[in-house]
Design an enzyme around this catalytic site. Structure first.
Site: not given
Ligand code: B3K
Ligand code: ZN
Length: 877
Positions: A270, A304
């Site tokens: 995101e 996202e």
């Molecule tokens: N925030 C990211 C995931 C990141 C993972 C790092 N190992 C995707 C999501 O949950 O939207």
């Molecule tokens: Zn997320």
């Protein structure tokens, strides 16, 4: 905050940083092997930190080229630089600047964290701790900085240069190079930083926000793939409109870009204004993507995008608060999909995922609370517990305080914490204030791991017309938490009479709650309902109102009443699943005619009544519990072969008993309408393919003929792949021919070949391990691409209960070899694969010993990454 010694990071040790970085200016000159990054950090002392402390910046495999403090080259004794950190012994008086030049090699970056190459493009992944692989920084989520990024690259190699925020300037840089400057006015933690450079095609549109601002939105894809990006772009527009309508959240920049890349460790990311996606969750055409793929694209694009408010505008104070953004954003994307499609079917699908992923995790050695209290490697905590159970906790909160107070609480949260890095306590305080309730006890859901079991026992007194329902709860011990306290469990319930109608409830609810919502917050409670004219069938946990296991002593007849009549569609589905589960468990215990005729009769009746009006729901009803569901139900000393054979037997019995109806319905649902990915069309295809699957189990010859015809005749991937999937369970030449035809037809499409890898890896036959080994030499396979690894190896280890758990242990040894080999290249993907062992302790003793041996071999391998060392260590604990 990473400690290479693999030390434990604890929530209780949190303290603010000694310095803050108000502004960050980056100048990134892209080069395949020697990218130069010049970072100018505008720092000041943090009033909440220690005065005059040394400044310790995080790094990871960095090479320092030069360092200036307040514009002057730093004296060699003023600092200490290693690949892992940069320490300024005595920083000057506040404010001051550091100008740090580092050099990195994106081509050599096989971990796919930091700046790396995917195909011919440059891209980044910084969450959780990847920014420190680009430059030295305070790489933690509570350091918010305003970023300005200049990206420079060879114009031919990277005509497209994207960054966070809004584009401010672009131009020629001489020598065949060009540049672009991006400025993001919203302070953000560095994990949300991103850049992309490359030759990319673009599909663009505009979105006008609720206050009338025009936003340029675009999806960027590898050259030649723009035709497959339309659905993602449409899903983005629908997400933007939905967040305005349902949560009052408006987008805040002039542009919003999505970039699809083919090498990506997870689903998507995101980054502010520049979401980077695994191309699997962007690219779709009717010929190459299934209905499930379309639904996933819609959900992940939304997820996202929704992070822009829940994650970006309000981020997490520290990584222990990860569920603050993830659980909440999953809840939001679930609600979005429910509104776009069928709410009941979406809920069933989400609960299936919750049970298969989170319940499995929660019952084994990797169990942890929604908000963990300690970690060694944060990347291992992007789990089903943080995401899916995290979303369930939000859902329970809404059930407990009601929709209106929930929305007021969300508004308060956005108002009060915008621009900050927040905690779960701060989040909950908004709902306590909005609802006037004390949420202290409810907060235990964030702290206590393990899946509570709620046991219900009912008693009807016909003379007094009183129905008493005694509910008790118990949560099993989990690692580090041996004693459990009772949780606050909202139980949505109804009492169903013999006619099938709900009996009015008196009392209607636990005081202060919505009708039908009863709250169990102690070890046990008895609900007393008066004026109950007949013996009711209780329908508990409607809509799956809490993430618990329910044990209730209902007779088969009672379950069938609920299946036929429950006004709650989730419980209709659940009661059919329970009846099927019991039949399979009887078969595991050796009963040869396990599927009782009443079940077939009920299904027949159901199909006659509902197949036409609600095909998507009917498809869910026809899908039997999975082998893993049954294994979890057994809980200990599981023999995967026995589970497999029992399920197969029951499926064959039902398929045979309903053969005529299934064949007739299959024919009736066969249309020549052109494919559209909408929910209605997807529902009809799902039901038709569920009929085919069951028919093939009961009447294999007929099923094979239908499947082969459908496989060749289909004009869309959903039907073609469903047919291939049915064929894959029928050994013989038809299967092998179809598999070969499929590979030939899609030989240039890696994402479609992933489906082909995955299907073969899941064949429940002894030859599968050899087949998987063979496929590793297929020209389309690569250990460097996470999608390929997950589709072939991941599907084998996580989607093939009998073959991964072969009684000779060869499946375990295979996975151990792969994890050890992959760890050197991509620790995150290796660690994720290793979680296939998360339920090893519930196996029968022979397999358990072999699984343990393989896990030990991994754990004892010298030089493991912290990622794999953490998973292997905890799995063995
Ligand atoms: N925030 C990211 C995931 C990141 C993972 C790092 N190992 C995707 C999501 O949950 O939207
Ligand atoms: Zn997320």
């Amino acid at each position: 905050m990473r400690d290479e010694s693999g030390a434990v990071i604890r929530l209780e040790d949190y303290r603010p940083t000694d310095y803050l970085i108000d502004r960050t200016e980056l100048d990134i000159r892209l080069d395949r092997h020697a990218t130069r990054v010049r970072a100018t950090l505008h720092l000041r002392a943090n009033a909440a930190g220690r005065p005059s402390a040394p400044l310790v910046l995080d790094g990871d495999e960095l090479r320092l080229i030069s360092l200036a403090i307040d514009g002057r080259p730093a004296a060699p004794d003023a600092y200490e630089a290693s690949p892992e950190r940069l320490v300024i012994h005595a920083p000057p008086a506040s404010p001051f600047t550091l100008t740090i030049e580092t050099e990195i090699d994106p081509t050599a970056n096989t971990k796919l964290m930091g700046l790396y190459r995917s195909g011919s493009a440059y891209c980044t992944q910084c969450e959780a701790e990847g920014f420190r692989r680009i430059t030295y920084f305070l790489d933690r989520p509570d350091v918010l900085s305003v970023f300005t990024t200049r990206i420079e690259a060879d114009r031919d190699e990277a005509p497209v240069l994207l960054g966070n925020g809004n584009p401010v300037k672009a131009g020629d840089a001489g020598g065949g190079r060009h540049y672009a400057v991006w400025h993001d006015p919203f302070p953000k933690p560095c994990y949300l930083f991103a850049i992309v450079g490359g030759r990319l095609d673009k599909v663009a549109d505009t979105f006008t926000t609720m206050s009338g601002r025009r936003v340029d939105i675009a999806v960027y894809v590898e050259p030649g793939k723009a035709g497959d990006a339309a659905y993602a772009l449409d899903a983005l527009k629908r997400s933007m409109a939905w967040d305005e309508r349902v949560f009052g959240r408006e987008y805040d920049l002039d542009v919003f870009n999505v970039v699809a890349v083919s090498d990506f460790n997870m689903g998507a990311m995101e980054n502010k204004g520049l979401n980077i996606f695994n191309d699997k969750y962007v690219l779709a055409s009717p010929e190459t993507a299934t209905d499930t793929d379309y639904a996933n694209i819609e959900a992940i694009i939304a997820h996202e995008y929704f992070h822009n408010w829940t994650g970006n505008r309000i981020t997490c104070r520290d990584w222990f608060q990860l569920c603050l953004k993830e659980g909440l954003t999953v809840f939001r994307d679930q609600e979005f999909s429910a509104d776009q499609r069928s709410r009941a079917v979406k809920r069933i699908a989400d609960v299936r995922v919750l049970r298969s992923q989170q319940f499995a995790e929660d019952s084994g050695p990797l169990a942890h609370p929604v908000r963990p209290r300690q970690y060694r490697e944060i990347n291992n905590f992007y789990t089903a517990t943080v995401y899916e159970k995290g979303a369930e906790v939000i859902r329970m909160l809404r059930t407990l305080i009601g929709e209106e107070a929930f929305r007021r609480g969300m508004d308060l949260y956005f108002d009060r914490y915008d621009g900050t890095a927040a905690t779960i306590e701060q989040f909950l305080s908004c709902f306590a204030e909005a609802s006037g309730r004390d949420l202290g006890h409810f907060a235990l859901w964030y702290e206590q791991a393990g899946t509570p079991t709620v046991t219900a026992r009912g008693h009807y007194d016909p003379a007094a017309k009183v129905y008493r329902l005694t509910l008790t709860q118990a949560t099993p011990p989990t690692p580090g938490q041996l004693e459990k306290s009772p949780q606050v469990i909202p139980i949505s319930l109804g009492l169903v009479g013999a006619s099938g109608a709900d009996i009015p409830l008196s009392p209607p609810a636990t005081e202060g709650h919505a009708p039908g919502v009863f709250v169990l917050d102690g070890p046990s409670a008895t609900l007393t309902f008066t004026d109950v004219p007949e013996k009711p069938v209780p329908s508990l946990l409607r809509g799956f109102s809490a993430p618990v296991r329910l044990e209730i002593d209902l007779e088969e007849e009672d379950l069938l009443v609920l299946f036929r009549h429950d006004s709650d569609p989730f419980n209709q589905w659940q009661s059919a699943q329970t009846v099927a589960t019991r039949a399979i468990l009887r078969a595991v215990a050796g009963d040869k005619r396990a599927a009782d005729h009443r079940m077939a009769d009920a299904l027949r009746h159901f199909l006659a009544m509902r197949a036409a009006s609600d095909p998507a729901f009917a498809a869910q009803v026809l899908a039997l519990p999975t082998e893993a569901d049954i294994a979890r139900e057994i809980g200990h000393d599981v023999d995967p072969d026995a589970v497999h054979h029992a399920r197969r037997l029951v499926k064959a019995e039902i398929g045979a008993a309903l053969g005529d109806e299934l064949a007739e319905l299959y024919g009736r649902l066969t249309t020549r309408e052109p494919y559209t990915p909408d929910a209605a069309g997807a529902g009809r295809r799902a039901l038709r393919n569920a009929c085919l699957d069951l028919l093939a189990a009961g009447r294999p010859a007929e099923g094979e003929a239908f499947a082969l015809h459908q496989f060749r005749d289909a004009d869309n991937m959903t039907d073609r792949f469903a047919a291939l999937s049915v064929l894959s369970h029928l050994p013989g030449t038809a299967r092998e021919t179809a598999l070969a035809e499929f590979a030939e037809r899609f030989r240039d499409n890696a994402l479609v070949l992933d489906k082909w890898f995955s299907l073969q890896a899941m064949i429940p036959e002894t030859g599968t391990l050899e087949r998987v080994r063979g496929l590793m030499s297929h020209p389309a396979f690569s250990m460097g691409n996470p999608n390929r690894v997950r589709s072939l190896i991941g599907s084998f280890a996580m989607g093939n209960l009998t073959q991964f758990n072969r009684p000779d242990g060869a499946g375990y040894e295979f996975l151990a070899d792969i994890v050890i080999a992959l760890d050197a290249r991509n620790p995150q993907v290796a660690a994720r694969l290793l979680t296939a062992f998360r339920t090893w302790k519930m196996l029968e003793p022979g397999r358990r010993a072999l699984a343990e041996k393989a896990l030990r071999r991994v754990a004892e391998t010298p030089g493991l990454s912290p990622d794999v060392a953490d998973i292997s260590g905890r799995s063995l604990s």
